[in-house]
Structure formats: structure tokens, C-alpha cells
Design a protein around this motif. Structure first.
Motif, PDB file in Angstrom:
ATOM      1  N   ASP A  66       0.837  -1.201   0.000  1.00 43.44           N
ATOM      2  CA  ASP A  66       0.000   0.000   0.000  1.00 43.44           C
ATOM      3  C   ASP A  66       0.871   1.250   0.000  1.00 43.44           C
ATOM      4  OD1 ASP A  66      -2.335  -1.436  -0.025  1.00 43.44           O
ATOM      5  OD2 ASP A  66      -2.619  -1.365   2.150  1.00 43.44           O
ATOM      6  N   PHE A  67       1.950   1.209   0.770  1.00 36.62           N
ATOM      7  CA  PHE A  67       2.893   2.325   0.820  1.00 36.62           C
ATOM      8  C   PHE A  67       3.522   2.541  -0.549  1.00 36.62           C
ATOM      9  CE2 PHE A  67       7.247   3.892   1.540  1.00 36.62           C
ATOM     10  CZ  PHE A  67       6.998   5.006   2.315  1.00 36.62           C
ATOM     11  N   LEU A  68       3.932   1.436  -1.210  1.00 37.35           N
ATOM     12  CA  LEU A  68       4.542   1.546  -2.535  1.00 37.35           C
ATOM     13  C   LEU A  68       3.549   2.084  -3.562  1.00 37.35           C
ATOM     14  CD1 LEU A  68       6.578  -1.775  -2.670  1.00 37.35           C
ATOM     15  CD2 LEU A  68       7.523   0.527  -2.647  1.00 37.35           C
ATOM     16  N   ARG A  69       2.311   1.600  -3.503  1.00 35.97           N
ATOM     17  CA  ARG A  69       1.305   2.080  -4.445  1.00 35.97           C
ATOM     18  C   ARG A  69       1.065   3.580  -4.286  1.00 35.97           C
ATOM     19  NH1 ARG A  69      -1.268  -2.805  -2.741  1.00 35.97           N
ATOM     20  NH2 ARG A  69      -1.135  -4.411  -4.374  1.00 35.97           N
ATOM     21  N   TYR A  70       0.970   4.022  -3.042  1.00 38.21           N
ATOM     22  CA  TYR A  70       0.734   5.445  -2.785  1.00 38.21           C
ATOM     23  C   TYR A  70       1.921   6.271  -3.270  1.00 38.21           C
ATOM     24  CZ  TYR A  70      -0.694   9.704  -0.399  1.00 38.21           C
ATOM     25  OH  TYR A  70      -1.080  10.988  -0.138  1.00 38.21           O
ATOM     26  N   MET A  71       3.116   5.776  -3.041  1.00 37.21           N
ATOM     27  CA  MET A  71       4.330   6.461  -3.467  1.00 37.21           C
ATOM     28  C   MET A  71       4.312   6.726  -4.970  1.00 37.21           C
ATOM     29  SD  MET A  71       8.142   4.792  -3.277  1.00 37.21           S
ATOM     30  CE  MET A  71       8.083   4.602  -1.502  1.00 37.21           C
ATOM     31  N   TYR A  72       4.012   5.673  -5.734  1.00 37.55           N
ATOM     32  CA  TYR A  72       4.022   5.819  -7.186  1.00 37.55           C
ATOM     33  C   TYR A  72       2.796   6.569  -7.699  1.00 37.55           C
ATOM     34  CZ  TYR A  72       8.337   3.371  -8.004  1.00 37.55           C
ATOM     35  OH  TYR A  72       9.668   3.059  -8.045  1.00 37.55           O
ATOM     36  N   ALA A  73       1.679   6.471  -6.994  1.00 37.17           N
ATOM     37  CA  ALA A  73       0.512   7.266  -7.371  1.00 37.17           C
ATOM     38  C   ALA A  73       0.819   8.756  -7.236  1.00 37.17           C
ATOM     39  CB  ALA A  73      -0.689   6.884  -6.511  1.00 37.17           C
ATOM     40  N   GLN A  74       1.500   9.133  -6.172  1.00 38.94           N
ATOM     41  CA  GLN A  74       1.922  10.523  -6.018  1.00 38.94           C
ATOM     42  C   GLN A  74       2.816  10.954  -7.167  1.00 38.94           C
ATOM     43  OE1 GLN A  74       3.813  11.118  -2.161  1.00 38.94           O
ATOM     44  NE2 GLN A  74       2.061  12.309  -1.491  1.00 38.94           N
ATOM     45  N   ASP A  75       3.784  10.110  -7.502  1.00 37.34           N
ATOM     46  CA  ASP A  75       4.714  10.452  -8.567  1.00 37.34           C
ATOM     47  C   ASP A  75       4.001  10.641  -9.906  1.00 37.34           C
ATOM     48  OD1 ASP A  75       6.797  10.322  -6.784  1.00 37.34           O
ATOM     49  OD2 ASP A  75       7.500   8.343  -7.400  1.00 37.34           O
ATOM     50  N   ARG A  76       2.908   9.909 -10.110  1.00 39.54           N
ATOM     51  CA  ARG A  76       2.161  10.006 -11.366  1.00 39.54           C
ATOM     52  C   ARG A  76       1.087  11.093 -11.327  1.00 39.54           C
ATOM     53  NH1 ARG A  76       1.683   3.758 -10.554  1.00 39.54           N
ATOM     54  NH2 ARG A  76       3.563   2.998 -11.608  1.00 39.54           N
ATOM     55  N   GLY A  77       1.012  11.810 -10.225  1.00 37.17           N
ATOM     56  CA  GLY A  77      -0.005  12.854 -10.104  1.00 37.17           C
ATOM     57  C   GLY A  77      -1.393  12.323  -9.845  1.00 37.17           C
ATOM     58  N   GLN A  78      -1.491  11.125  -9.278  1.00 40.74           N
ATOM     59  CA  GLN A  78      -2.789  10.480  -9.057  1.00 40.74           C
ATOM     60  C   GLN A  78      -3.227  10.528  -7.596  1.00 40.74           C
ATOM     61  OE1 GLN A  78      -1.789   6.608 -10.547  1.00 40.74           O
ATOM     62  NE2 GLN A  78      -2.063   7.185 -12.700  1.00 40.74           N
ATOM     63  N   ALA A  79      -2.512  11.256  -6.770  1.00 41.73           N
ATOM     64  CA  ALA A  79      -2.869  11.356  -5.340  1.00 41.73           C
ATOM     65  C   ALA A  79      -2.738  12.822  -4.924  1.00 41.73           C
ATOM     66  CB  ALA A  79      -1.970  10.458  -4.490  1.00 41.73           C
ATOM     67  N   ALA A  80      -3.715  13.601  -5.316  1.00 44.76           N
ATOM     68  CA  ALA A  80      -3.664  15.044  -5.070  1.00 44.76           C
ATOM     69  C   ALA A  80      -3.783  15.355  -3.579  1.00 44.76           C
ATOM     70  CB  ALA A  80      -4.785  15.734  -5.839  1.00 44.76           C
ATOM     71  N   TRP A  81      -3.077  16.382  -3.153  1.00 46.16           N
ATOM     72  CA  TRP A  81      -3.134  16.819  -1.753  1.00 46.16           C
ATOM     73  C   TRP A  81      -4.320  17.755  -1.568  1.00 46.16           C
ATOM     74  CZ3 TRP A  81      -0.417  21.269   1.037  1.00 46.16           C
ATOM     75  CH2 TRP A  81      -0.450  21.069   2.428  1.00 46.16           C
ATOM     76  N   ASP A  82      -5.067  17.557  -0.495  1.00 47.48           N
ATOM     77  CA  ASP A  82      -6.230  18.405  -0.226  1.00 47.48           C
ATOM     78  C   ASP A  82      -5.901  19.581   0.683  1.00 47.48           C
ATOM     79  OD1 ASP A  82      -5.868  17.205   2.221  1.00 47.48           O
ATOM     80  OD2 ASP A  82      -7.805  16.172   2.273  1.00 47.48           O
ATOM     81  N   GLY A  83      -4.628  19.786   0.976  1.00 48.12           N
ATOM     82  CA  GLY A  83      -4.230  20.918   1.810  1.00 48.12           C
ATOM     83  C   GLY A  83      -4.370  20.678   3.296  1.00 48.12           C
ATOM     84  N   ARG A  84      -4.720  19.465   3.684  1.00 49.12           N
ATOM     85  CA  ARG A  84      -4.898  19.173   5.110  1.00 49.12           C
ATOM     86  C   ARG A  84      -3.621  18.615   5.719  1.00 49.12           C
ATOM     87  NH1 ARG A  84     -10.171  18.988   6.962  1.00 49.12           N
ATOM     88  NH2 ARG A  84     -11.778  19.164   5.334  1.00 49.12           N
ATOM     89  N   TRP A  85      -3.303  19.107   6.891  1.00 54.47           N
ATOM     90  CA  TRP A  85      -2.234  18.535   7.701  1.00 54.47           C
ATOM     91  C   TRP A  85      -2.863  17.532   8.668  1.00 54.47           C
ATOM     92  CZ3 TRP A  85       2.598  19.689   6.287  1.00 54.47           C
ATOM     93  CH2 TRP A  85       2.827  20.877   5.597  1.00 54.47           C
ATOM     94  N   HIS A  86      -2.203  16.412   8.837  1.00 51.36           N
ATOM     95  CA  HIS A  86      -2.709  15.361   9.726  1.00 51.36           C
ATOM     96  C   HIS A  86      -1.799  15.294  10.946  1.00 51.36           C
ATOM     97  CE1 HIS A  86      -5.482  13.717   6.622  1.00 51.36           C
ATOM     98  NE2 HIS A  86      -4.624  14.344   5.836  1.00 51.36           N
ATOM     99  N   LEU A  87      -2.381  15.503  12.111  1.00 49.15           N
ATOM    100  CA  LEU A  87      -1.616  15.566  13.350  1.00 49.15           C
ATOM    101  C   LEU A  87      -1.962  14.412  14.272  1.00 49.15           C
ATOM    102  CD1 LEU A  87      -2.537  18.840  12.637  1.00 49.15           C
ATOM    103  CD2 LEU A  87      -0.583  19.074  14.179  1.00 49.15           C
TER     104      LEU A  87
END
Length: 264
Positions: A66-87
Motif C-alpha cells: 500500500d505504501f509503494l502504491r501510494y508512493m508511485y501514485a503521487q509520482d504520477r499525479g494520481q494522489a492530489a493533496w487536499d491541503g490538510r495537515w494530519h496531526l
């Protein structure tokens, strides 16, 4: 080195270890220790032996896909950031220090950066993993999670300024530069390399990939210098894995099966 049937060919293991600078004596001692710890069983002796991973070993070594998938999704522009910080914050009593230390280690492993005593931040959703870890450690009553779009630390409010303050981006980038250099060096060689050399490269590349990406908090592009070296490094590693899957071996190693669907 573990193959699809959860075995390791000791002859291949000795050859690959030698290529990586280990002596036969070091390999024998490692095998002896792994067998004594119950992580492998051994059939035969020396280079003719077959090592078999026990069930605890097989279940423990698979990477976090899951970590690897998310990593590569970010690199491909498929995991947009919603501007939220998670604390996440925790105040675990001294009486359960071991659980407190384990909770802190989990948060850091998930890419959290400390803000101040017991308070950590990430740019990515991590609440489910935080809660799962806290429950497993029996400290869920002492852990708080929240999100915010308004984060100010020491007067810093801009996303990239905060990211540069919270995470050691220069050091993380250096790890990715080493990965990129290794992948670019290995890729042409893989096309004509022998079976043992391919295994050696696979292990060396996996180690470099881990070294580069374990400390990476996987920040979204909005928080990183552009172009970000991590994107190029991971793409080069994926090209190597794609080449490594082109094997005629009767038993390909599990590393290829784990990574290829994610990186390919």
C-alpha cells in the motif's frame, strides 16, 4: 533471495553474497543463526543445501505494498493533496515506556515530523494506521488525531517553508540521488547480465531503494522543491524492476513478484 516456493538455493546465495563482498564463512554463520532463530529450515549441507522460510518469516518479509502504491501514485499525479495537515499526539505514561517508544517509532516510520513534545504532523492521511498501532500497543486511550488546514510553526505558514523546516529534505534528496545513480548504472547491464549477476543487482537495488525511501515522508509535490529528485529516482528503479521480471528462471525470486505490479 527467497523464491516463489519460499526456498533459497544455497549455491546461489553463496555466489551472490561473494559478489556483494561477503565470505563463505560469513554466509555459513548467517545461515546458522537464521536456522537457530527459527526463521528458516535447512535441507542438505553447504552449497547443495536448500533453505526454506518458515511461516513467520514468510509473513514478516513482504513489503508494505500500500505504501509503494501510494508512493508511485503521487509520482504520477494520481494522489492530489487536499491541503490538510494530519496531526497525532500522544501522552503515554512512564509506566508503559516500551509502548510509548513503540508508538513514537511507528509515527516516525509513517513519515511524521515532531512539532513539539508528543505532537507530530504528516501531510498524508495516517489516522487508520495510527489508531491500529495504538490499539495493538494498548495505548489507544492516550492517542489523539486531528486534521487542520491552518498550521503555523514559529511564524512559518507557507507549505514549502513548513516542509523544509519539519523534514530534512536535503538529506532525503541525497538518498534519492544515490538511488538514481545506481538504477541508471544497473539498467544497461541488466539486459545482458547472467542469472547470478541479475540477482546481485536486484538485491543491491532493493537495498538502495529502501535506504532512499524509508526516511521519505512522501510529501505532495506542492510541498517539495521541483523537480523533485525522488520522482526520477523511483522511475529509474521501476525501469530496472521491469527488466528484472524478464527472467527465464524456473523459480523467480519473490522480490520481482512483489514489486513488479506496483512499479511496472
Amino acid at each position: 533471495m527467497i523464491r516463489e516456493d519460499a526456498t533459497i538455493d544455497a549455491g546461489e546465495l553463496y555466489d551472490v553474497a561473494a559478489a556483494l563482498g561477503m565470505s563463505d564463512q560469513q554466509v555459513r554463520l548467517c545461515i546458522k543463526r537464521l536456522v537457530a532463530e527459527g526463521r528458516f529450515t535447512q535441507d542438505g549441507r553447504g552449497r547443495q543445501a536448500i533453505l526454506r522460510a518458515t511461516e513467520p518469516t514468510r509473513s514478516a518479509i513482504e513489503p508494505d505494498l500500500d505504501f509503494l502504491r501510494y508512493m508511485y501514485a503521487q509520482d504520477r499525479g494520481q494522489a492530489a493533496w487536499d491541503g490538510r495537515w494530519h496531526l497525532a499526539a500522544f501522552g503515554v505514561p512512564e509506566s508503559v515506556r516500551q509502548a510509548r517508544d513503540a508508538m513514537r517509532d511507528t509515527i516516525l516510520r509513517l513519515g511524521g515530523a515532531p512539532i513539539q513534545g508528543g505532537l507530530y504532523v504528516s501531510a498524508n492521511p495516517w489516522e487508520d494506521r495510527i489508531r491500529s498501532a495504538a490499539a495493538g500497543l494498548g495505548v489507544d486511550d492516550h492517542v489523539t488525531t486531528l486534521t487542520s488546514t491552518d498550521l503555523t510553526i514559529g511564524g512559518l505558514t507557507a507549505g514549502r517553508d513548513l516542509a523544509g523546516h519539519l523534514w530534512p529534505l536535503d538529506r532525503i534528496a541525497d538518498g534519492h540521488r544515490r538511488l538514481l545513480a545506481a538504477a541508471e548504472r544497473y539498467l544497461p547491464e541488466l539486459r545482458t547480465a547472467s542469472h547470478i549477476r541479475r540477482l546481485t543487482i536486484a538485491i543491491a537495488l532493493a537495498a538502495e531503494f529502501t535506504h532512499a525511501n524509508e526516511p521519505d515522508p512522501l510529501l505532495p509535490p506542492q510541498l517539495l522543491p521541483q523537480p523533485w529528485i525522488g520522482t526520477a529516482a523511483r522511475a529509474a528503479a521501476a525501469a530496472c524492476w521491469a527488466e528484472l521480471t524478464k527472467t527465464d528462471a524456473a523459480q523467480s525470486i519473490r522480490l520481482f513478484r512483489w514489486y513488479s505490479p506496483v512499479l511496472g
